[in-house]
Design a protein around this motif. Sequence first.
Motif, PDB file in Angstrom:
ATOM      1  N   ASN A 148       1.435   3.118  -2.270  1.00 35.19           N
ATOM      2  CA  ASN A 148       0.801   4.186  -3.072  1.00 35.19           C
ATOM      3  C   ASN A 148      -0.552   4.616  -2.499  1.00 35.19           C
ATOM      4  N   ARG A 149      -0.842   4.201  -1.265  1.00 35.69           N
ATOM      5  CA  ARG A 149      -2.125   4.567  -0.648  1.00 35.69           C
ATOM      6  C   ARG A 149      -1.920   5.228   0.729  1.00 35.69           C
ATOM      7  N   GLN A 188      -7.883  -3.917   1.220  1.00 32.38           N
ATOM      8  CA  GLN A 188      -6.856  -2.902   1.510  1.00 32.38           C
ATOM      9  C   GLN A 188      -6.964  -2.425   2.956  1.00 32.38           C
ATOM     10  N   ASN A 213     -11.837   5.308   1.265  1.00 24.83           N
ATOM     11  CA  ASN A 213     -11.381   5.227  -0.131  1.00 24.83           C
ATOM     12  C   ASN A 213     -10.528   3.993  -0.397  1.00 24.83           C
ATOM     13  N   LEU A 214     -10.602   3.024   0.506  1.00 27.36           N
ATOM     14  CA  LEU A 214      -9.863   1.766   0.312  1.00 27.36           C
ATOM     15  C   LEU A 214     -10.856   0.612   0.228  1.00 27.36           C
ATOM     16  N   LEU A 263       0.817  -1.212   0.000  1.00 23.43           N
ATOM     17  CA  LEU A 263       0.000   0.000   0.000  1.00 23.43           C
ATOM     18  C   LEU A 263       0.857   1.271   0.000  1.00 23.43           C
ATOM     19  N   HIS A 296      -4.463   7.819   1.764  1.00 14.96           N
ATOM     20  CA  HIS A 296      -5.878   7.528   1.548  1.00 14.96           C
ATOM     21  C   HIS A 296      -6.581   7.322   2.890  1.00 14.96           C
TER      22      HIS A 296
END
Length: 236
Positions: free
Chosen positions: A140-141, A153, A148-149, A138, A144
């Motif tokens: 790149n998250r 995730q 929004n997951l 994760l 977040h």
Amino acid sequence: MESSSTPVIKIQHLNHFFGRGEQRKQALFDINLEINAGEIVIMTGPSGSGKTTLLTLIGGLRTVQSGHLKFLGQELCGASSEQLVQVRRRAGYIFQAHNLHGSLTALQNVRMGLEIHPQYSVAQMKEMAINILEEVGLGNRLNHYPDNLSGGQKQRVAIARALVSHPQLVLADEPTAALDSKSGRDVVTLMQKLAKEQGCTILLVTHDNRILDIADRTVYMEDGILKSNTMATAKD
Ligand SMILES: Nc1ncnc2c1ncn2[C@@H]1O[C@H](COP(=O)(O)OP(=O)(O)OP(=O)(O)O)[C@@H](O)[C@H]1O
């Protein structure tokens, strides 16, 4: 220091009761169980058989009333609240409903897993949280919010939060229950990989037959009694 042969968990003649007076009901009956360092143990059994009760007693989230329960050599029966806090710091928890804070980002949620560990600076906490989020895929998250997951995730964020402090024991209660088959599998495979890397022990409660093969050992509860305690057959 405990020796390396000390079991992570040693339970002897553990009983547990809920309620008082006429309402008093026994939920656990004479439980005996040892869990060794590095083991992955899965606990199964019907609804109401006492799995969550046992898990929360082991994690220092409930008071041990009768019998012996040692966590890394520390007796929890009669333990002070300060001792229970120490136990909670040495364990990581993953629940069915991931329990992420909706108003915090993935990174902030994971960093919270370190805030009870005063030895880390703010910069170290951030770096450790980023590293483990990258490990669970994760990276790149980071910024977040949970809304929004995806479910899988979110559960990976919960795993990152539980493991970021390198606990000696991870307690997981139905971690795949809210997930589809593929995400559930991915989540437990990830737990297994991280636990092996960190040398931590996992006790996982599940009804999910699809994930039983990750266990070194399966224990089966029924009506508050630990009915069987089976080593998994050797994996290739
Ligand atoms: N806080 C409580 N007060 C009273 N009784 C409780 C409490 N928590 C659990 N129990 C009772 O203790 C027994 C064991 O419950 P527990 O939640 O440990 O079972 P479980 O095996 O985890 O069930 P499930 O798979 O449905 O989560 C049940 O009979 C339950 O009703």
